[in-house]
Design an enzyme around this catalytic site. Structure first.
Site, short mmCIF file in Angstrom:
data_model
loop_
_atom_site.label_atom_id
_atom_site.label_comp_id
_atom_site.label_asym_id
_atom_site.label_seq_id
_atom_site.Cartn_x
_atom_site.Cartn_y
_atom_site.Cartn_z
N LYS A 71 0.53 -1.26 -0.46
CA LYS A 71 -0.56 0.01 -0.36
C LYS A 71 0.48 0.95 0.36
O LYS A 71 0.54 2.06 -0.62
CB LYS A 71 -0.66 -0.73 1.09
CG LYS A 71 -2.34 -0.98 0.81
CD LYS A 71 -2.62 -1.56 1.99
CE LYS A 71 -4.45 -2.13 1.93
NZ LYS A 71 -4.46 -3.45 1.99
C1 LIG Z 1 -4.56 -4.68 1.29
C2 LIG Z 1 -4.55 -5.67 1.47
C3 LIG Z 1 -4.26 -6.90 0.46
C4 LIG Z 1 -5.52 -6.61 -0.89
O1 LIG Z 1 -5.43 -5.36 -1.36
P1 LIG Z 1 -6.84 -5.18 -2.14
O2 LIG Z 1 -6.71 -4.20 -2.62
O3 LIG Z 1 -7.83 -4.48 -1.67
O4 LIG Z 1 -7.43 -6.64 -2.85
C5 LIG Z 1 -3.62 -7.21 0.17
N1 LIG Z 1 -2.15 -8.45 1.61
C6 LIG Z 1 -2.15 -7.27 2.12
C7 LIG Z 1 -0.77 -7.06 3.28
C8 LIG Z 1 -2.92 -5.93 1.95
O5 LIG Z 1 -2.09 -5.10 3.18
#
Ligand SMILES: *Cc1c(COP(=O)(O)O)cnc(C)c1O
Length: 487
Positions: free
Chosen positions: A113
């Protein structure tokens, strides 16, 4: 580039507009009016670029209302060497002849993220300043979104973050990353409740249109198109790096070449809200030759079910499980609306009718589109269980010495299981294992590495939160008292 709503009732808007507004004015999600296409020639001209330079090329196709030289500054700041540990920003690690890990977790909060949020942390203050506005970001987190947002916006002008988190329910590292911050514009609010309670409070405030406008309440959740657009970059980057050693002919491999095993590249994505993989879908629609987009879910497998059967049934709150890959514990996949809208093509009315039906009946039958999922979009899916992930973490460590986090383990489990996928698979590493120490210990026992000195120092920092009961009134009062007034 103009942006429109999936539901067709919003006047076309610019990138900067949709960046600040989040949801479309008609309640739909914002999508680009058309998807730019990239020729093989143009793509190859990007092969020598650094990650930030590639990001400038790709993001400038979408953020067309921001002057190029400003965008360059924004992106170079977002992906600077101080913020991303690896010199190449996103390093690739080959696990074996078939599988390669794509290191998306080199940023300040050790999760993918950061790659999107660091961009927002530069571009949002830029747009706010241009428009002489302020924004108060209100969000709920189960761990990763909140920490990435706080580290992206800490100390930034014109913007404050009010982040609700469920008291005592995040991992020790997630807590330390968030609660150790003492910047004046970052407010950690620990709610006496679970993640759903936090999300509900955000919803209550957002439904209060007058309060929302008066206090310039905004969001940076995964439906924000600015995040999606920054995520497209690493699909191109990963594909380019994975094909560096191929001949030009191999790179252009089509279904007719005899070199499919070396040249076909698929990408496996641990998925929750369909945000990350939607960026991959856009990359593919832009012309990046991704063979298969492999969508991996955990036990909360609504997306796996949808792509296998054509029937989408979001889970009720009670049926949403708490798993060892908590950032994928979703009841409904908020970004799926964008993909489903695309299935309907020109027929926005038919889409709106279907989507309304989903709201009233709790389920949506799209079996008519089923053949297109693989043929046209290359999407295949599978899911993992807790036992699968533990087994994958252990066996990967034994085979290669590489430790993956439980979310990445989900993608890796699925990538290894889908033997029928030809060619090579790039598995997106969505977080570092240190973030989810308990699960790693369950998998590796005595072999679990001790936390690094940096991590120990982080865990030892003093932490501060504002504790609050599950009360919208209390939250409103706090925001009124601490949010700079809207301009
Ligand atoms: C947010 C997140 C996901 C999921 O991603 P999406 O964009 O919601 O599909 C998977 N793994 C981790 C570690 C995350 O922080």
């Amino acid at each position: 580039m103009k942006y429109v709503s999936t539901r067709g009732q919003m006047a076309p808007a610019s990138f900067s507009d949709v960046l600040l507004d989040g949801l479309a004015s008609d309640g739909g999600l914002v999508v680009p009016a058309e998807i730019p296409t990239i020729s093989a020639e143009q793509r190859e001209s990007w092969r020598e670029l650094s990650y930030p330079d590639l990001a400038i090329e790709i993001v400038s196709l979408y953020a067309t209302d921001i002057p190029r030289e400003d965008l360059e500054k924004i992106i170079r700041a977002a992906y600077s060497a101080e913020r991303f540990a690896a010199p190449e920003t996103v390093p690739l690690t080959k696990l074996d002849a078939r599988i390669t890990l794509v290191g998306l977790s080199e940023g300040p909060t050790m999760a993918f993220k950061d790659l999107a949020m660091q961009f927002l942390g530069e571009v949002m203050p830029y747009v706010l300043q241009k428009r002489d506005r302020t924004l108060n970001i209100l969000g709920a987190t189960s761990g990763d979104t909140g920490s990435a947002a706080e580290h992206a916006f800490r100390g930034k002008p014109n913007i404050s973050v009010f982040m609700l988190s469920p008291q005592g329910r995040m991992s020790a590292v997630q807590r330390a990353q968030m609660y150790s911050l003492d910047d004046e514009n970052i407010h950690n609010i620990a709610i006496d409740g679970n993640f759903d309670d936090c999300q509900n409070l955000v919803k209550v405030i957002n439904n209060d249109a007058e309060f929302k406008a008066k206090h310039a309440i905004g969001a940076v959740n995964s439906i924000n198109f600015g995040r999606i657009c920054a995520q497209i970059v690493y699909y191109f980057w990963a594909w380019l790096r994975a094909t560096d050693a191929l001949t030009p002919e191999q790179r252009e491999a089509t279904v007719t070449t005899a070199e499919r095993e070396t040249s076909l590249i698929s990408i496996a994505v641990p998925s929750g809200n369909f945000g990350n993989i939607f960026a991959g879908h856009l990359a593919r629609q832009m012309g990046l030759p991704i063979h298969r987009l492999i969508l991996a879910t955990n036990e909360n497998n609504v997306l796996d079910e949808f792509f296998r059967t054509g029937i989408y049934t979001p889970r009720t709150r009670e049926n949403t499980l708490v798993t060892s890959s908590p950032s994928m514990d979703i009841s409904k996949a908020s970004n799926l609306e964008r993909f489903v809208r695309e299935l309907f093509g020109e027929d926005v009315d038919a889409f709106v009718e279907s989507w309304t039906q989903l709201d009233s009946e709790g389920t949506l039958n799209l079996t008519a589109f089923l053949p297109r999922f693989i043929e046209e979009f290359g999407i295949i899916t599978d899911s993992s269980t807790h036992e699968d992930r533990i087994e994958t973490i252990r066996s990967e460590f034994e085979a290669t010495g590489v430790i993956v986090d439980p979310h990445t383990a989900d993608g890796l489990t699925v990538a290894r299981r889908l033997n029928e996928v030809e060619g090579r698979i790039l598995v997106l590493e969505t977080a570092k294992p240190e973030k989810f120490g308990e699960t790693i210990e369950e998998a590796l026992g005595d072999e679990t590495p001790a936390p690094s000195p940096e991590l120990q120092a982080l865990l030892a920092l003093p932490q501060h939160t504002v504790e609050m009961t599950n009360s919208a009134d209390e939250l409103r009062d706090y925001i009124v008292e601490h949010a700079p007034a809207a301009k």
